[in-house]
Design an enzyme around this catalytic site. Structure first.
Site, PDB file in Angstrom:
ATOM      1  N   ARG A  57       0.738  -0.945   0.083  1.00 32.53           N
ATOM      2  CA  ARG A  57      -0.159   0.171  -0.163  1.00 32.53           C
ATOM      3  C   ARG A  57       0.808   1.462   0.226  1.00 32.53           C
ATOM      4  O   ARG A  57       0.835   2.256  -0.807  1.00 32.53           O
ATOM      5  CB  ARG A  57      -0.885  -0.126   1.377  1.00 32.53           C
ATOM      6  CG  ARG A  57      -2.210  -0.649   1.220  1.00 32.53           C
ATOM      7  CD  ARG A  57      -2.473  -1.080   2.349  1.00 32.53           C
ATOM      8  NE  ARG A  57      -1.642  -2.098   2.864  1.00 32.53           N
ATOM      9  CZ  ARG A  57      -1.613  -3.519   2.332  1.00 32.53           C
ATOM     10  NH1 ARG A  57      -2.864  -4.003   1.858  1.00 32.53           N
ATOM     11  NH2 ARG A  57      -0.708  -4.584   2.760  1.00 32.53           N
ATOM     12  N   THR A  58       1.515   1.221   0.969  1.00 36.90           N
ATOM     13  CA  THR A  58       2.404   2.560   1.106  1.00 36.90           C
ATOM     14  C   THR A  58       3.288   3.124   0.159  1.00 36.90           C
ATOM     15  O   THR A  58       3.289   4.096  -0.574  1.00 36.90           O
ATOM     16  CB  THR A  58       3.287   2.785   2.312  1.00 36.90           C
ATOM     17  OG1 THR A  58       2.465   2.118   3.344  1.00 36.90           O
ATOM     18  CG2 THR A  58       4.104   3.909   2.883  1.00 36.90           C
ATOM     19  N   LYS A  85      25.425  -4.800  -0.889  1.00 38.84           N
ATOM     20  CA  LYS A  85      27.126  -4.718  -0.675  1.00 38.84           C
ATOM     21  C   LYS A  85      27.530  -4.049   0.508  1.00 38.84           C
ATOM     22  O   LYS A  85      28.679  -3.787   0.571  1.00 38.84           O
ATOM     23  CB  LYS A  85      27.421  -4.097  -1.919  1.00 38.84           C
ATOM     24  CG  LYS A  85      27.081  -4.918  -3.206  1.00 38.84           C
ATOM     25  CD  LYS A  85      27.563  -3.962  -4.289  1.00 38.84           C
ATOM     26  CE  LYS A  85      27.036  -4.617  -5.580  1.00 38.84           C
ATOM     27  NZ  LYS A  85      27.147  -3.509  -6.707  1.00 38.84           N
ATOM     28  N   ARG A 107      11.048   3.720   3.959  1.00 41.46           N
ATOM     29  CA  ARG A 107      10.598   2.645   4.917  1.00 41.46           C
ATOM     30  C   ARG A 107      11.977   1.998   5.343  1.00 41.46           C
ATOM     31  O   ARG A 107      12.932   1.528   4.734  1.00 41.46           O
ATOM     32  CB  ARG A 107       9.518   1.849   4.482  1.00 41.46           C
ATOM     33  CG  ARG A 107       9.155   0.674   5.520  1.00 41.46           C
ATOM     34  CD  ARG A 107       8.339   0.193   5.036  1.00 41.46           C
ATOM     35  NE  ARG A 107       7.096   0.656   5.249  1.00 41.46           N
ATOM     36  CZ  ARG A 107       5.888   0.311   5.122  1.00 41.46           C
ATOM     37  NH1 ARG A 107       5.576  -1.074   4.851  1.00 41.46           N
ATOM     38  NH2 ARG A 107       4.681   0.782   5.403  1.00 41.46           N
ATOM     39  N   HIS A 135       4.411   5.975  11.913  1.00 38.85           N
ATOM     40  CA  HIS A 135       4.048   5.764  10.321  1.00 38.85           C
ATOM     41  C   HIS A 135       2.956   6.890  10.295  1.00 38.85           C
ATOM     42  O   HIS A 135       1.848   6.623  10.053  1.00 38.85           O
ATOM     43  CB  HIS A 135       3.315   4.456  10.118  1.00 38.85           C
ATOM     44  CG  HIS A 135       3.230   4.092   8.705  1.00 38.85           C
ATOM     45  ND1 HIS A 135       3.308   4.787   7.534  1.00 38.85           N
ATOM     46  CD2 HIS A 135       2.759   2.850   8.159  1.00 38.85           C
ATOM     47  CE1 HIS A 135       2.645   4.320   6.358  1.00 38.85           C
ATOM     48  NE2 HIS A 135       2.643   2.991   6.860  1.00 38.85           N
TER      49      HIS A 135
HETATM   50  N1   CP Z   1      -0.469  -0.028   5.988  1.00 37.25           N
HETATM   51  C1   CP Z   1       0.779  -0.242   5.355  1.00 37.25           C
HETATM   52  O1   CP Z   1       2.009   0.259   5.660  1.00 37.25           O
HETATM   53  O2   CP Z   1       0.827  -1.375   4.479  1.00 37.25           O
HETATM   54  P1   CP Z   1       2.091  -1.775   3.593  1.00 37.25           P
HETATM   55  O3   CP Z   1       3.146  -2.294   4.677  1.00 37.25           O
HETATM   56  O4   CP Z   1       1.431  -2.783   2.515  1.00 37.25           O
HETATM   57  O5   CP Z   1       2.791  -0.396   3.135  1.00 37.25           O
END
Ligand code: CP
Length: 313
Positions: A57-58, A85, A107, A135
């Site tokens: 999603r993100t 590496k 992320r 998040h």
């Molecule tokens: N909600 C969320 O962070 O989903 P993903 O891990 O798929 O990005």
């Protein structure tokens, strides 16, 4: 006015800054219903998605958001990059900067990684989830969805249910919701409640019926079995029996209770399929709203960087 170069978390934002992101997202939402889903706001800019952890999603949502703003988008999956590496996060960031990108969306599995990167590059950095820390865009899209469904956040009863201990989504939601005046209850087995969480202003319960009783909305979190090894967790069936959201449990809640989940869902562990796909669920609307929220964030941080001398972080 937005002055931050980066979006690292909701803890550091004021109520007014959160409201500015939400109102900017509101104005971007209609772009996605146009025949040509594009505005030129980020034309000529390059957004790099740098993901050290899996995401559906993100990552896709940031890519769609950036493209709807007319930016160019590069996706780096660290599994197939020079991270394998041994390249450090800071070196990777500085090389992306040398390639004349404008924004890094990161992320990472370590809490604080986005902040470290932001201190070491002049690019805009947007946190797409760092360890157990925050998040922010997930919480912003959750709050945006709540606002769309229920109006003012001030005074709403929102229950967050599940693996609070490992959840950056829970932390960002708690910061965002409490700043906007919601009453937040968290509900989980004792082992999944972090020590000292009451200091953030939330109410803690270990009883799912109590969490549901007066709730206007519940945000159901994923059990993150990958973070702590299954032995630290309640057995899956046991968890579903004690805390799983089922149709029978929802019958005892407010009729119009909003059911949210950040995804991915473990069906039959956090909630039944009937609830996930049922009339109270707004789970896929959350995903759609993520585009507008991320468009707003990308727009605001890049504008701040362009306004010389007005950057506060
Ligand atoms: N909600 C969320 O962070 O989903 P993903 O891990 O798929 O990005």
């Amino acid at each position: 006015m937005w002055k931050r170069k980066d979006l690292l978390g909701l803890e550091e934002l004021s109520k007014e800054e959160i409201e500015l992101i939400l109102s900017t997202a509101e104005s971007f939402k209609e772009v996605s219903s146009r025949e040509i889903k594009k505005v030129p706001a980020l034309r000529g800019k390059t957004v790099v998605n740098l993901f050290y952890e899996p995401s559906t999603r993100t990552r896709v949502s940031f890519e769609v958001a950036a493209k709807r703003l007319s930016a160019d988008v590069i996706n780096i999956a660290t599994e197939t990059s020079s991270v394998k590496k041994g390249e450090t996060l800071i070196d990777t960031g500085r090389n992306i900067e040398a390639l004349k990108a404008d924004v890094i969306v990161i992320r990472h599995n370590c809490s604080g990684a986005a902040a470290v990167l932001a201190r070491n590059v002049s690019l805009n950095v947007v946190n797409a989830g760092d360890g157990w820390h925050e998040h922010p865009t997930q919480a912003l899209l959750d709050i945006f969805t709540l606002k769309e469904k229920l109006g003012d956040i001030d005074g709403l009863n929102v229950s967050i249910v599940g693996d609070i201990a490992h959840s950056r989504v829970a932390r960002s939601n708690i910061w965002g919701l409490t700043k906007l005046g919601a009453k937040v209850t968290i509900c989980a087995p004792k082992m999944l409640i972090p020590a000292g969480i009451e200091e953030t202003g939330v109410t803690v319960t270990h009883n799912i019926d109590d969490a549901l009783k007066n709730a206007d909305a519940i945000n159901v979190l994923r059990m993150q079995f990958e973070r702590d090894g299954e032995t630290a967790f309640p057995k899956q069936l046991e968890y579903f029996k004690e805390f799983g959201i089922t149709g029978d449990r929802l019958k005892k809640a407010k009729k119009d209770i909003i059911v949210m989940h950040p995804g991915p869902i473990n069906r039959g562990i956090e909630m039944s399929s009937g609830v996930a796909d049922g009339a109270n669920s707004v789970i896929l609307e959350q995903v759609t709203n993520g585009i507008a929220v991320r468009m707003a964030v990308l727009f605001l941080v890049t504008q701040a960087r362009e306004s010389n001398g007005q950057i506060t972080d």
